[in-house]
Design a protein around this motif. Sequence first.
Motif, short mmCIF file in Angstrom:
data_model
loop_
_atom_site.label_atom_id
_atom_site.label_comp_id
_atom_site.label_asym_id
_atom_site.label_seq_id
_atom_site.Cartn_x
_atom_site.Cartn_y
_atom_site.Cartn_z
N TRP A 81 -7.36 -10.07 0.62
CA TRP A 81 -6.84 -10.77 1.80
C TRP A 81 -5.97 -9.83 2.62
O TRP A 81 -5.51 -8.81 2.15
CB TRP A 81 -6.06 -12.01 1.41
CG TRP A 81 -4.91 -11.73 0.47
CD1 TRP A 81 -3.69 -11.23 0.79
CD2 TRP A 81 -4.90 -11.92 -0.95
NE1 TRP A 81 -2.91 -11.10 -0.33
CE2 TRP A 81 -3.64 -11.52 -1.42
CE3 TRP A 81 -5.83 -12.40 -1.87
CZ2 TRP A 81 -3.29 -11.58 -2.76
CZ3 TRP A 81 -5.48 -12.46 -3.20
CH2 TRP A 81 -4.22 -12.06 -3.62
N ARG A 82 -5.75 -10.21 3.85
CA ARG A 82 -4.88 -9.43 4.74
C ARG A 82 -3.42 -9.69 4.39
O ARG A 82 -3.07 -10.78 3.94
CB ARG A 82 -5.12 -9.83 6.19
CG ARG A 82 -6.47 -9.44 6.69
CD ARG A 82 -6.69 -9.99 8.07
NE ARG A 82 -7.60 -9.12 8.79
CZ ARG A 82 -7.63 -8.97 10.09
NH1 ARG A 82 -6.80 -9.66 10.85
NH2 ARG A 82 -8.49 -8.16 10.65
N GLU A 83 -2.59 -8.69 4.64
CA GLU A 83 -1.15 -8.85 4.49
C GLU A 83 -0.48 -8.32 5.76
O GLU A 83 -0.99 -7.39 6.39
CB GLU A 83 -0.64 -8.09 3.26
CG GLU A 83 -1.15 -8.70 1.97
CD GLU A 83 -0.59 -8.03 0.74
OE1 GLU A 83 -0.28 -8.76 -0.21
OE2 GLU A 83 -0.47 -6.78 0.74
N TYR A 84 0.63 -8.90 6.11
CA TYR A 84 1.30 -8.65 7.39
C TYR A 84 2.71 -8.15 7.15
O TYR A 84 3.49 -8.81 6.45
CB TYR A 84 1.34 -9.95 8.20
CG TYR A 84 -0.03 -10.55 8.38
CD1 TYR A 84 -0.79 -10.26 9.50
CD2 TYR A 84 -0.59 -11.37 7.40
CE1 TYR A 84 -2.06 -10.79 9.66
CE2 TYR A 84 -1.87 -11.90 7.55
CZ TYR A 84 -2.60 -11.60 8.68
OH TYR A 84 -3.85 -12.11 8.84
N ALA A 85 3.03 -7.00 7.72
CA ALA A 85 4.38 -6.45 7.59
C ALA A 85 4.79 -5.85 8.93
O ALA A 85 3.95 -5.43 9.73
CB ALA A 85 4.41 -5.38 6.50
N ALA A 86 6.08 -5.82 9.15
CA ALA A 86 6.61 -5.26 10.39
C ALA A 86 6.63 -3.74 10.30
O ALA A 86 6.96 -3.17 9.26
CB ALA A 86 8.02 -5.79 10.65
N THR A 87 6.28 -3.10 11.39
CA THR A 87 6.45 -1.66 11.50
C THR A 87 7.94 -1.40 11.77
O THR A 87 8.72 -2.34 11.96
CB THR A 87 5.63 -1.09 12.67
OG1 THR A 87 6.13 -1.67 13.90
CG2 THR A 87 4.14 -1.39 12.52
N VAL A 88 8.33 -0.15 11.83
CA VAL A 88 9.72 0.17 12.14
C VAL A 88 10.09 -0.44 13.49
O VAL A 88 11.15 -1.04 13.65
CB VAL A 88 9.95 1.70 12.13
CG1 VAL A 88 11.33 2.04 12.64
CG2 VAL A 88 9.74 2.25 10.73
N ARG A 89 9.19 -0.30 14.45
CA ARG A 89 9.43 -0.86 15.78
C ARG A 89 9.55 -2.40 15.70
O ARG A 89 10.42 -2.99 16.32
CB ARG A 89 8.29 -0.47 16.70
CG ARG A 89 8.45 -0.95 18.10
CD ARG A 89 7.36 -0.38 18.99
NE ARG A 89 7.37 -1.05 20.25
CZ ARG A 89 6.31 -1.30 20.96
NH1 ARG A 89 5.12 -0.91 20.54
NH2 ARG A 89 6.41 -1.92 22.10
N GLY A 90 8.68 -3.03 14.95
CA GLY A 90 8.72 -4.49 14.82
C GLY A 90 9.90 -4.96 14.01
O GLY A 90 10.45 -6.03 14.26
N TYR A 91 10.29 -4.17 13.02
CA TYR A 91 11.40 -4.54 12.15
C TYR A 91 12.72 -4.59 12.92
O TYR A 91 13.63 -5.32 12.57
CB TYR A 91 11.49 -3.55 10.99
CG TYR A 91 12.60 -3.86 10.03
CD1 TYR A 91 12.53 -4.98 9.21
CD2 TYR A 91 13.72 -3.04 9.92
CE1 TYR A 91 13.55 -5.28 8.32
CE2 TYR A 91 14.74 -3.34 9.04
CZ TYR A 91 14.65 -4.45 8.25
OH TYR A 91 15.66 -4.75 7.38
#
Length: 141
Positions: A81-91
């Motif tokens: 399945w897909r997993e979603y995490a923030a990039t440094v920019r998104g974090y």
Amino acid sequence: MKRADLLLKIIAAAEGEPLTPAQLQKVAFLLGMAYKDLLPDDYYEFQKYDYGPFCADVYRDAEALEREGKVYITINRRGGWREYAATVRGYKTDLEDVPGDMSAFIKGKVTWARGLTFQQLVRAIYQDFPDFRENSVFQDW
């Protein structure tokens, strides 16, 4: 505030750790239930689906956030399945610019959801929102 901004805040609240599709969907759903009057008019409309509340727009917005460089989407090696995490920019998104105590709610629900197994998460949603069992394929209640 746009709904995708709120989705990014949910993803960023995991502090760099990935969210599964179920965790992402259920936290977005709980946010919508708790803060109906404070959310954008076009906030996600959740349907009764196989494992409770579901809205395909959540995934579309996450993919748009990935194109903007704020989220990265990976495939879980064990489950596919897909997993979603923030990039440094998104974090670096600011949780403090959401109304009232919504920031603490988001953080708390993300932590709560990440601490549960898939089965526990679905079961907890069904316990609090039994109407969303209607189209369920989940048999472990």
